[in-house]
Design an enzyme around this catalytic site. Structure first.
Site, PDB file in Angstrom:
ATOM      1  N   ARG A  64      -8.631  -4.324 -31.316  1.00  0.00           N
ATOM      2  CA  ARG A  64      -9.425  -3.367 -30.535  1.00  0.00           C
ATOM      3  C   ARG A  64      -9.356  -1.947 -31.090  1.00  0.00           C
ATOM      4  O   ARG A  64     -10.381  -1.272 -31.228  1.00  0.00           O
ATOM      5  CB  ARG A  64      -8.960  -3.353 -29.081  1.00  0.00           C
ATOM      6  CG  ARG A  64      -9.832  -4.225 -28.228  1.00  0.00           C
ATOM      7  CD  ARG A  64      -9.518  -4.129 -26.754  1.00  0.00           C
ATOM      8  NE  ARG A  64      -9.814  -5.408 -26.143  1.00  0.00           N
ATOM      9  CZ  ARG A  64     -11.031  -5.863 -25.872  1.00  0.00           C
ATOM     10  NH1 ARG A  64     -12.108  -5.125 -26.143  1.00  0.00           N
ATOM     11  NH2 ARG A  64     -11.214  -7.033 -25.345  1.00  0.00           N
ATOM     12  N   ARG A  90     -18.554  -4.274 -25.009  1.00  0.00           N
ATOM     13  CA  ARG A  90     -17.129  -4.304 -25.349  1.00  0.00           C
ATOM     14  C   ARG A  90     -16.389  -3.335 -24.438  1.00  0.00           C
ATOM     15  O   ARG A  90     -16.898  -2.238 -24.158  1.00  0.00           O
ATOM     16  CB  ARG A  90     -16.885  -3.864 -26.803  1.00  0.00           C
ATOM     17  CG  ARG A  90     -17.639  -4.622 -27.835  1.00  0.00           C
ATOM     18  CD  ARG A  90     -17.198  -6.070 -27.967  1.00  0.00           C
ATOM     19  NE  ARG A  90     -15.803  -6.217 -28.363  1.00  0.00           N
ATOM     20  CZ  ARG A  90     -15.176  -7.393 -28.385  1.00  0.00           C
ATOM     21  NH1 ARG A  90     -15.812  -8.495 -28.003  1.00  0.00           N
ATOM     22  NH2 ARG A  90     -13.927  -7.466 -28.772  1.00  0.00           N
ATOM     23  N   LEU A  92     -13.728  -0.558 -23.753  1.00  0.00           N
ATOM     24  CA  LEU A  92     -13.111   0.494 -24.562  1.00  0.00           C
ATOM     25  C   LEU A  92     -11.740   0.852 -23.987  1.00  0.00           C
ATOM     26  O   LEU A  92     -11.590   0.956 -22.766  1.00  0.00           O
ATOM     27  CB  LEU A  92     -14.011   1.731 -24.589  1.00  0.00           C
ATOM     28  CG  LEU A  92     -15.355   1.520 -25.289  1.00  0.00           C
ATOM     29  CD1 LEU A  92     -16.293   2.694 -25.004  1.00  0.00           C
ATOM     30  CD2 LEU A  92     -15.168   1.341 -26.796  1.00  0.00           C
ATOM     31  N   ASN A 106     -21.910   5.400 -18.736  1.00  0.00           N
ATOM     32  CA  ASN A 106     -22.332   3.996 -18.794  1.00  0.00           C
ATOM     33  C   ASN A 106     -23.341   3.755 -17.687  1.00  0.00           C
ATOM     34  O   ASN A 106     -23.275   4.381 -16.634  1.00  0.00           O
ATOM     35  CB  ASN A 106     -21.114   3.090 -18.580  1.00  0.00           C
ATOM     36  CG  ASN A 106     -21.482   1.612 -18.626  1.00  0.00           C
ATOM     37  OD1 ASN A 106     -22.209   1.162 -19.511  1.00  0.00           O
ATOM     38  ND2 ASN A 106     -20.985   0.837 -17.668  1.00  0.00           N
ATOM     39  N   HIS A 108     -24.710   0.709 -15.202  1.00  0.00           N
ATOM     40  CA  HIS A 108     -24.274  -0.603 -14.721  1.00  0.00           C
ATOM     41  C   HIS A 108     -25.259  -1.094 -13.655  1.00  0.00           C
ATOM     42  O   HIS A 108     -25.623  -0.333 -12.758  1.00  0.00           O
ATOM     43  CB  HIS A 108     -22.859  -0.488 -14.141  1.00  0.00           C
ATOM     44  CG  HIS A 108     -22.342  -1.806 -13.651  1.00  0.00           C
ATOM     45  ND1 HIS A 108     -21.812  -2.757 -14.501  1.00  0.00           N
ATOM     46  CD2 HIS A 108     -22.326  -2.353 -12.409  1.00  0.00           C
ATOM     47  CE1 HIS A 108     -21.476  -3.826 -13.789  1.00  0.00           C
ATOM     48  NE2 HIS A 108     -21.773  -3.609 -12.524  1.00  0.00           N
ATOM     49  N   ASP A 140     -13.967   5.701 -17.871  1.00  0.00           N
ATOM     50  CA  ASP A 140     -12.546   5.859 -18.143  1.00  0.00           C
ATOM     51  C   ASP A 140     -12.040   4.487 -18.588  1.00  0.00           C
ATOM     52  O   ASP A 140     -12.833   3.601 -18.892  1.00  0.00           O
ATOM     53  CB  ASP A 140     -11.800   6.444 -16.936  1.00  0.00           C
ATOM     54  CG  ASP A 140     -11.939   5.580 -15.693  1.00  0.00           C
ATOM     55  OD1 ASP A 140     -12.284   4.381 -15.829  1.00  0.00           O
ATOM     56  OD2 ASP A 140     -11.693   6.084 -14.582  1.00  0.00           O
ATOM     57  N   ALA A 141     -10.719   4.308 -18.595  1.00  0.00           N
ATOM     58  CA  ALA A 141     -10.201   3.062 -19.160  1.00  0.00           C
ATOM     59  C   ALA A 141     -10.310   1.887 -18.188  1.00  0.00           C
ATOM     60  O   ALA A 141      -9.992   0.757 -18.547  1.00  0.00           O
ATOM     61  CB  ALA A 141      -8.763   3.257 -19.605  1.00  0.00           C
ATOM     62  N   ASP A 144     -15.625  -0.470 -15.311  1.00  0.00           N
ATOM     63  CA  ASP A 144     -16.716   0.001 -14.446  1.00  0.00           C
ATOM     64  C   ASP A 144     -16.196   0.822 -13.272  1.00  0.00           C
ATOM     65  O   ASP A 144     -16.811   0.825 -12.196  1.00  0.00           O
ATOM     66  CB  ASP A 144     -17.561  -1.179 -13.942  1.00  0.00           C
ATOM     67  CG  ASP A 144     -18.248  -1.924 -15.078  1.00  0.00           C
ATOM     68  OD1 ASP A 144     -18.579  -1.290 -16.091  1.00  0.00           O
ATOM     69  OD2 ASP A 144     -18.443  -3.141 -14.952  1.00  0.00           O
TER      70      ASP A 144
HETATM   71  C1  GRF Z   1     -28.412  -2.964 -18.606  1.00  0.00           C
HETATM   72  O1  GRF Z   1     -28.964  -3.589 -17.492  1.00  0.00           O
HETATM   73  C2  GRF Z   1     -27.139  -2.244 -18.254  1.00  0.00           C
HETATM   74  O2  GRF Z   1     -27.033  -1.924 -16.907  1.00  0.00           O
HETATM   75  C3  GRF Z   1     -26.059  -3.203 -18.612  1.00  0.00           C
HETATM   76  O3  GRF Z   1     -26.542  -3.917 -19.701  1.00  0.00           O
HETATM   77  C4  GRF Z   1     -27.980  -3.955 -19.671  1.00  0.00           C
HETATM   78  C5  GRF Z   1     -28.458  -3.573 -21.039  1.00  0.00           C
HETATM   79  O4  GRF Z   1     -29.834  -3.764 -21.186  1.00  0.00           O
HETATM   80  N1  GRF Z   1     -24.824  -2.494 -18.866  1.00  0.00           N
HETATM   81  P1  GRF Z   1     -30.602  -3.131 -22.424  1.00  0.00           P
HETATM   82  O5  GRF Z   1     -29.916  -3.615 -23.696  1.00  0.00           O
HETATM   83  O6  GRF Z   1     -30.549  -1.637 -22.287  1.00  0.00           O
HETATM   84  O7  GRF Z   1     -31.991  -3.670 -22.336  1.00  0.00           O
END
Ligand code: GRF
Length: 202
Positions: A64, A90, A92, A106, A108, A140-141, A144
């Site tokens: 990693r 991945r 981090l 990020n 999500h 952060d580590a 999500d």
């Molecule tokens: C997104 O829905 C995001 O929320 C998640 O992975 C997906 C990536 O989709 N973390 P894309 O590659 O941006 O189309």
């Protein structure tokens, strides 16, 4: 602010960032480079088509931290001072994350803290929730678990399958992520503990 975007897959969120940049809506953020851990990721082609440097940093066969060192080296080469995870699959470690305090975001596909992890859509459907959505958060580590910057709620409709729900969530994600990146670059986000101030819900 020069942003490195990390991707692993399709890259629709990257495309939303590239489109926002082309419309002049991302400034003062600039997308400096796109790095993918998967050589076959379609996201790489999207970056190249937009004239943004696109590179592969393959994680396979690397520990990693060694993988993260390669990412950090490429980000430094492109003088990136912030990082966006746009479908980067991945985890981090602090070795990477601590290099960019409150400078990694990020997106999500759920209303965190509900349904963290790689199967957020499947988990939301299996649970039978009526509302789910998008969360853009600082990284952060934890998995999500970083401070939440902005969220948009998305309804689950009767009969939804993963594809239908994903399409509805991604429409919102593609609006929200560029707004957050612009605000971050403009210095408009401040963070006190878990509380992020500076972006209004729409
Ligand atoms: C997104 O829905 C995001 O929320 C998640 O992975 C997906 C990536 O989709 N973390 P894309 O590659 O941006 O189309």
């Amino acid at each position: 602010m020069r942003v490195g975007v990390l991707v692993s897959g399709t890259g629709t969120n990257l495309q939303a960032l590239l489109d926002a940049q082309a419309r002049g809506e991302l400034a003062p953020a600039t997308i400096a480079a796109v790095l993918s851990n998967r050589p076959e990721a379609p996201a790489l082609g999207r970056a190249a088509a937009a004239g943004v440097p696109a590179e592969v940093v393959d994680h396979r066969g690397l520990a990693r931290e060694a993988f993260e060192d390669r990412l950090l080296a490429r980000l430094a080469a492109h003088r990136a001072d912030a990082v966006v995870l746009a479908g980067f699959m991945r985890v981090l470690t602090p070795h990477f994350v601590d290099r960019f305090p409150l400078r990694i975001v990020n997106t999500h596909p759920s209303l965190l803290p509900a349904f963290p992890g790689a199967h957020a859509l499947e988990d939301a459907l299996a649970h039978g929730v009526k509302l789910t959505g998008v969360t853009v958060h600082f990284v952060d580590a934890s998995l999500d678990g970083g401070p939440i910057i902005a969220q948009t709620a998305v309804p689950v409709e009767d009969g939804d399958d993963v594809a239908a729900l994903r399409a509805r969530i991604q429409r919102e994600e593609h609006r929200l992520l560029p707004r957050v990146v612009q605000r971050l670059a403009a210095g408009r986000l401040s963070c006190q503990g878990r509380h992020v101030i500076g972006i209004r819900a729409e």
